[in-house]
Design a protein around this motif. Structure first.
Motif, mmCIF file in Angstrom:
data_model
loop_
_atom_site.group_PDB
_atom_site.id
_atom_site.type_symbol
_atom_site.label_atom_id
_atom_site.label_comp_id
_atom_site.label_asym_id
_atom_site.label_seq_id
_atom_site.Cartn_x
_atom_site.Cartn_y
_atom_site.Cartn_z
ATOM 1 N N UNK A 1 18.116 26.853 53.172
ATOM 2 C CA UNK A 1 19.078 27.652 53.933
ATOM 3 C C UNK A 1 20.508 27.253 53.633
ATOM 4 N N UNK A 2 20.730 25.944 53.475
ATOM 5 C CA UNK A 2 22.070 25.448 53.167
ATOM 6 C C UNK A 2 22.517 25.928 51.786
ATOM 7 N N UNK A 3 21.596 25.856 50.817
ATOM 8 C CA UNK A 3 21.915 26.334 49.465
ATOM 9 C C UNK A 3 22.198 27.830 49.475
ATOM 10 N N UNK A 4 21.334 28.581 50.182
ATOM 11 C CA UNK A 4 21.479 30.033 50.205
ATOM 12 C C UNK A 4 22.761 30.455 50.920
ATOM 13 N N UNK A 5 23.176 29.655 51.912
ATOM 14 C CA UNK A 5 24.399 29.992 52.650
ATOM 15 C C UNK A 5 25.625 29.937 51.743
ATOM 16 N N UNK A 6 25.606 29.042 50.759
ATOM 17 C CA UNK A 6 26.756 28.947 49.863
ATOM 18 C C UNK A 6 26.792 30.091 48.851
ATOM 19 N N UNK A 7 25.654 30.749 48.634
ATOM 20 C CA UNK A 7 25.682 31.967 47.806
ATOM 21 C C UNK A 7 26.418 33.082 48.551
ATOM 22 N N UNK A 8 26.388 33.005 49.894
ATOM 23 C CA UNK A 8 27.123 34.001 50.684
ATOM 24 C C UNK A 8 28.632 33.794 50.557
ATOM 25 N N UNK A 9 29.063 32.528 50.481
ATOM 26 C CA UNK A 9 30.481 32.252 50.231
ATOM 27 C C UNK A 9 30.867 32.754 48.843
ATOM 28 N N UNK A 10 29.952 32.589 47.883
ATOM 29 C CA UNK A 10 30.191 33.127 46.547
ATOM 30 C C UNK A 10 30.360 34.633 46.609
ATOM 31 N N UNK A 11 29.514 35.299 47.430
ATOM 32 C CA UNK A 11 29.618 36.742 47.594
ATOM 33 C C UNK A 11 30.947 37.156 48.200
ATOM 34 N N UNK A 12 31.415 36.398 49.206
ATOM 35 C CA UNK A 12 32.718 36.682 49.835
ATOM 36 C C UNK A 12 33.845 36.523 48.808
ATOM 37 N N UNK A 13 33.783 35.443 48.032
ATOM 38 C CA UNK A 13 34.822 35.180 47.017
ATOM 39 C C UNK A 13 34.844 36.274 45.949
ATOM 40 N N UNK A 14 33.649 36.672 45.475
ATOM 41 C CA UNK A 14 33.563 37.733 44.465
ATOM 42 C C UNK A 14 34.098 39.048 45.009
ATOM 43 N N UNK A 15 33.722 39.369 46.272
ATOM 44 C CA UNK A 15 34.185 40.620 46.871
ATOM 45 C C UNK A 15 35.701 40.620 47.049
ATOM 46 N N UNK A 16 36.246 39.470 47.465
ATOM 47 C CA UNK A 16 37.697 39.352 47.647
ATOM 48 C C UNK A 16 38.437 39.540 46.329
ATOM 49 N N UNK A 17 37.964 38.854 45.276
ATOM 50 C CA UNK A 17 38.622 38.971 43.981
ATOM 51 C C UNK A 17 38.465 40.377 43.397
ATOM 52 N N UNK A 18 37.283 40.946 43.604
ATOM 53 C CA UNK A 18 37.002 42.277 43.062
ATOM 54 C C UNK A 18 37.853 43.341 43.747
ATOM 55 N N UNK A 19 38.072 43.196 45.073
ATOM 56 C CA UNK A 19 38.901 44.162 45.806
ATOM 57 C C UNK A 19 40.330 44.199 45.258
ATOM 58 N N UNK A 20 40.812 43.086 44.751
ATOM 59 C CA UNK A 20 42.187 42.989 44.270
ATOM 60 C C UNK A 20 42.326 43.266 42.772
ATOM 61 N N UNK A 21 41.207 43.686 42.154
ATOM 62 C CA UNK A 21 41.259 44.034 40.736
ATOM 63 C C UNK A 21 41.628 45.508 40.563
ATOM 64 N N UNK A 22 42.383 45.790 39.557
ATOM 65 C CA UNK A 22 42.745 47.170 39.235
ATOM 66 C C UNK A 22 41.637 47.801 38.401
ATOM 67 N N UNK A 23 41.146 48.961 38.840
ATOM 68 C CA UNK A 23 40.122 49.668 38.079
ATOM 69 C C UNK A 23 40.769 50.225 36.820
ATOM 70 N N UNK A 24 40.322 49.797 35.637
ATOM 71 C CA UNK A 24 40.943 50.246 34.395
ATOM 72 C C UNK A 24 40.796 51.751 34.137
ATOM 73 N N UNK A 25 39.816 52.355 34.803
ATOM 74 C CA UNK A 25 39.599 53.788 34.618
ATOM 75 C C UNK A 25 40.435 54.625 35.584
ATOM 76 N N UNK A 26 41.046 53.958 36.577
ATOM 77 C CA UNK A 26 41.797 54.694 37.601
ATOM 78 C C UNK A 26 43.188 55.038 37.097
ATOM 79 N N UNK A 27 43.853 55.916 37.852
ATOM 80 C CA UNK A 27 45.240 56.279 37.555
ATOM 81 C C UNK A 27 46.111 55.032 37.675
ATOM 82 N N UNK A 28 46.890 54.666 36.653
ATOM 83 C CA UNK A 28 47.718 53.459 36.695
ATOM 84 C C UNK A 28 48.657 53.407 37.891
#
Length: 211
Positions: A180-207
């Motif tokens: 459970x402790x190991x799996x809980x840190x994958x959730x922090x990884x998920x939060x970090x990935x989602x945070x970084x991904x939200x702030x990425x510019x979609x290269x296919x979108x209008x500049x």
């Protein structure tokens, strides 16, 4: 585009949520299998496992849709829920690692008295034992449980369920807490990935589109 860019975060977040979906489906499948084969007939236990599986599946679907569509609101909801799940799971995992056999015995005693006769008999059949603990304080309850017991060992002298459960519960809790402790840190990884991904510019979108 190298790792660290839009595509890399998107693929990593999608892969993580696919794993969460598989875990959720596995929990639902195990609960259904246990019910189908009569291993556990208590609707409360089956319902609890299925509820956890459905919740994990629901969160994974939100994360997967948010990752594929780069949906800002869904990704934000996904992050908030994962943080709450992480806090809850961290507390539970640490509690599992910290509990000792004396506390386990008290917990089993309190839980056993609240169980229905059906659930007790399920447990006795699964572990091939009768009653919880034959102590002075619980002798009346033990006598009643033994009279209702239908485990195979009843033909001879059954070992108490409390002895069997305490023998393996400590080790099982340590494993459960560690996983459970190991799996809980994958959730922090998920939060970090989602945070970084939200702030990425979609290269296919209008500049000139708003991030």
């Amino acid at each position: 585009m190298g790792c660290g860019g839009f595509t890399c975060y998107k693929n990593a977040l999608c892969a993580l949520n696919v794993v969460y979906m598989l875990v959720g489906l596995l929990l639902i499948g195990v609960a259904a299998w246990g019910k189908g084969f009569g291993i556990v007939s208590s609707i409360h236990i089956i319902g609890g496992v299925i509820a956890i599986g459905v919740f994990l599946l629901f969160i994974a679907v939100i994360g997967l849709i948010g990752a594929v569509s780069h949906h800002q609101v869904m990704l934000f909801i996904y992050m908030v829920v994962l943080i709450l799940v992480f806090i809850f799971q961290l507390v539970v995992s640490c509690s599992c690692l910290a509990i000792n056999k004396t506390q386990l015995g008290q917990f089993f005693n309190a839980t056993w008295t609240r169980m229905s006769n059906e659930t007790r008999m399920d447990l006795e059949n699964s572990l091939n034992c009768c009653g919880l603990l034959n102590t002075t304080e619980s002798s009346a309850q033990f006598t009643l449980d033994y009279s209702l017991c239908k485990a195979e060992c009843i033909k001879q002298k059954c070992q108490t369920c409390g002895v069997k459960m305490l023998k393996h519960a400590d080790e099982a809790l340590k494993i459960l807490g560690g996983v459970g402790l190991f799996f809980s840190f994958t959730e922090i990884l998920g939060v970090w990935l989602a945070f970084r991904y939200r702030n990425q510019k979609d290269p296919r979108a209008n500049p000139s589109a708003f991030l």
